[in-house]
Design an enzyme around this catalytic site. Structure first.
Site, PDB file in Angstrom:
ATOM      1  N   LYS A  39      20.927  47.172 -15.723  1.00 46.42           N
ATOM      2  CA  LYS A  39      20.770  46.116 -16.554  1.00 46.42           C
ATOM      3  C   LYS A  39      21.554  44.878 -16.134  1.00 46.42           C
ATOM      4  CE  LYS A  39      19.657  48.555 -20.955  1.00 46.42           C
ATOM      5  NZ  LYS A  39      19.698  48.733 -22.424  1.00 46.42           N
ATOM      6  N   LYS A  79       9.789  53.939 -15.650  1.00 48.69           N
ATOM      7  CA  LYS A  79       9.459  54.301 -16.803  1.00 48.69           C
ATOM      8  C   LYS A  79       9.197  53.315 -17.856  1.00 48.69           C
ATOM      9  CE  LYS A  79      13.656  53.365 -19.771  1.00 48.69           C
ATOM     10  NZ  LYS A  79      14.276  53.820 -20.989  1.00 48.69           N
ATOM     11  N   LYS A  87      10.330  49.069 -23.437  1.00 51.34           N
ATOM     12  CA  LYS A  87      10.375  47.948 -24.277  1.00 51.34           C
ATOM     13  C   LYS A  87      10.657  46.645 -23.400  1.00 51.34           C
ATOM     14  CE  LYS A  87      13.171  49.979 -27.940  1.00 51.34           C
ATOM     15  NZ  LYS A  87      14.367  50.066 -27.385  1.00 51.34           N
TER      16      LYS A  87
HETATM   17  P1  ATP Z   1      14.937  48.860 -22.899  1.00 46.64           P
HETATM   18  O1  ATP Z   1      13.904  48.832 -22.213  1.00 46.64           O
HETATM   19  O2  ATP Z   1      15.434  47.874 -23.888  1.00 46.64           O
HETATM   20  O3  ATP Z   1      16.294  49.317 -22.265  1.00 46.64           O
HETATM   21  P2  ATP Z   1      14.003  51.363 -23.808  1.00 46.64           P
HETATM   22  O4  ATP Z   1      12.627  51.042 -23.818  1.00 46.64           O
HETATM   23  O5  ATP Z   1      14.457  52.229 -22.456  1.00 46.64           O
HETATM   24  O6  ATP Z   1      14.656  50.092 -23.993  1.00 46.64           O
HETATM   25  P3  ATP Z   1      15.607  52.725 -25.644  1.00 46.64           P
HETATM   26  O7  ATP Z   1      16.011  51.910 -26.981  1.00 46.64           O
HETATM   27  O8  ATP Z   1      16.875  52.462 -24.639  1.00 46.64           O
HETATM   28  O9  ATP Z   1      14.330  52.368 -25.215  1.00 46.64           O
HETATM   29  O10 ATP Z   1      15.514  54.291 -25.769  1.00 46.64           O
HETATM   30  C1  ATP Z   1      15.229  54.856 -26.937  1.00 46.64           C
HETATM   31  C2  ATP Z   1      15.204  56.289 -26.809  1.00 46.64           C
HETATM   32  O11 ATP Z   1      14.111  56.649 -26.367  1.00 46.64           O
HETATM   33  C3  ATP Z   1      16.222  56.902 -25.674  1.00 46.64           C
HETATM   34  O12 ATP Z   1      16.436  58.284 -26.042  1.00 46.64           O
HETATM   35  C4  ATP Z   1      15.361  56.992 -24.490  1.00 46.64           C
HETATM   36  O13 ATP Z   1      15.902  58.191 -23.610  1.00 46.64           O
HETATM   37  C5  ATP Z   1      13.784  57.186 -24.992  1.00 46.64           C
HETATM   38  N1  ATP Z   1      13.012  56.510 -24.169  1.00 46.64           N
HETATM   39  C6  ATP Z   1      12.908  55.478 -23.836  1.00 46.64           C
HETATM   40  N2  ATP Z   1      11.695  55.076 -23.121  1.00 46.64           N
HETATM   41  C7  ATP Z   1      11.435  56.161 -22.784  1.00 46.64           C
HETATM   42  C8  ATP Z   1      10.284  56.706 -21.708  1.00 46.64           C
HETATM   43  N3  ATP Z   1       9.575  55.881 -21.176  1.00 46.64           N
HETATM   44  N4  ATP Z   1       9.882  58.307 -21.770  1.00 46.64           N
HETATM   45  C9  ATP Z   1      10.763  59.091 -22.523  1.00 46.64           C
HETATM   46  N5  ATP Z   1      11.869  58.402 -23.353  1.00 46.64           N
HETATM   47  C10 ATP Z   1      11.973  57.252 -23.314  1.00 46.64           C
END
Ligand code: ATP
Ligand code: LTN
Length: 334
Positions: free
Chosen positions: A114, A196, A199
């Site tokens: 990040k 991965k 968002k």
């Molecule tokens: P950002 O991109 O803003 O970091 P993010 O999409 O990674 O956000 P988070 O809010 O950090 O989402 O994650 C929320 C939860 O969802 C966490 O437990 C994370 O492990 C899970 N998660 C997020 N993206 C994935 C993914 N692609 N596959 C499986 N689990 C996910």
């Protein structure tokens, strides 16, 4: 009461990665752990470790609350609350920082990733993010913490901090265990199966949001990156795009990857498989979207959040005061 705790940051529309890796798992755990109470929160304090537009943030917080309930969290089993509405999270974060080492924070891969993306300087809150996360968990003596695979390292640090404080003061915190789902733990981007689904990925085509309309969902699956071989079997190294779609199929349908491979063993192209997967996702998301519409501007949602805050505050305030006393802060009790 034994607790299970988890949170999601309100940093954009929820996609199927977060749903399959996290929210769907919470819903299943409600049945699997009937003697536990769940504390699920919207991690808005975590969200502002990177810059957020205030109006957007407020909207996303509410959307996320409605999505949780629409996805099947039962307000009788779960206290759903907004992190910033329980001030003990910030207080406990500070106390835990006094037991967290710089070297530990410097090793965190999420921080490194990040920090690299920040254009206008890296906030010190981004650096200490893991101690806030430890506070979220340790405040409630959580036994289990359901998260996606990417949070494993933060959980390890939380366990180390808890053990360190227990070492000093005797059994003070429950040392939490992660609960990482086998299926759906890492859903990858639809445009680049090596990263991965996230968002914050600038490429909107990389993901499917839970509230996307049906035609768009099908289009995203149709255009998902695969390979040119056109036969359907699981090979993560050589066919990462298809492997990701098989994971998504399996997580939404509850079928094993082997049985999906069997269903499509005679397929000559990916077309039917992709069409079926698009339909499956549309079908599974339809009831979530309908319930979301009922909830988003309802009194019911506000009431759920008020009750969640009351339950969380009671536990969190007590635990924070106890630690302050252990540390010798304030005046002696008379
Ligand atoms: P950002 O991109 O803003 O970091 P993010 O999409 O990674 O956000 P988070 O809010 O950090 O989402 O994650 C929320 C939860 O969802 C966490 O437990 C994370 O492990 C899970 N998660 C997020 N993206 C994935 C993914 N692609 N596959 C499986 N689990 C996910
Ligand atoms: N760091 C997590 C969100 C999060 C969390 C938590 C998860 C903040 N506090 C406590 C579990 C328990 C993330 O980025 N997904």
């Amino acid at each position: 009461m034994k607790h299970i705790v988890s949170g999601i940051q309100p940093t954009g529309s929820i996609n199927i990665g977060t749903y399959l890796g996290s929210i769907q798992n919470f819903v299943k755990l409600q049945d699997a752990y009937p003697d536990h109470h769940f504390l699920i929160f919207i991690a808005d304090l975590h969200a502002i470790t990177v810059s957020q537009k205030p109006e957007e943030l407020r909207k996303t917080i509410k959307e996320l609350a409605a999505i949780y309930i629409a996805c099947g969290l039962d307000p009788n089993r779960v206290s759903l609350f907004i992190q910033s509405e329980v001030p003990a999270h910030a207080q406990m974060n500070y106390l835990l920082q006094t037991h967290t080492y710089m070297g530990e924070l410097e090793r965190m891969t999420q921080f490194k990733e990040k920090a690299r993306k920040q254009e206008q300087g890296v906030s010190s809150a981004l650096f200490t993010y893991p101690s806030l996360m430890a506070a979220d968990i340790l405040l409630y003596d959580a036994e289990y913490v359901p998260v996606g695979d990417d949070q494993r390292q933060h959980l390890e640090l939380t366990r180390d901090i808890a053990a360190r404080i227990n070492n000093r003061f005797g059994e003070f915190f429950t040392v939490p265990k992660p609960l990482i789902p086998k299926v759906g733990a890492r859903i990858m981007s639809l445009t680049d199966p090596n990263v991965k689904m996230s968002k914050s990925d600038p490429n909107i085509k990389s993901r499917i949001h839970l509230l996307d309309d049906d035609a768009l969902i099908k289009k995203r699956i149709r255009s998902a990156v695969t390979d040119s071989e056109a036969s359907i079997y699981y090979d993560k190294d050589n066919k990462p795009g298809l492997a990701n779609l098989l994971h998504i199929y399996s997580a939404f349908s509850g079928k094993s990857i082997e049985s999906i491979e069997k269903d499509y063993e005679n397929a000559q192209s990916y077309q039917t498989f992709k069409e079926d997967l698009g339909e499956l996702i549309v079908h599974k998301l339809a009831p979530i979207k309908a319930r979301y519409k009922e909830l988003i501007n309802s009194k019911e949602l506000n009431q759920i959040l008020d009750e969640g805050r009351a339950y969380a505050s009671k536990h969190a305030t007590k635990k924070t005061l106890k630690l302050q006393r252990k540390l010798g802060l304030g005046r002696a009790r008379r």
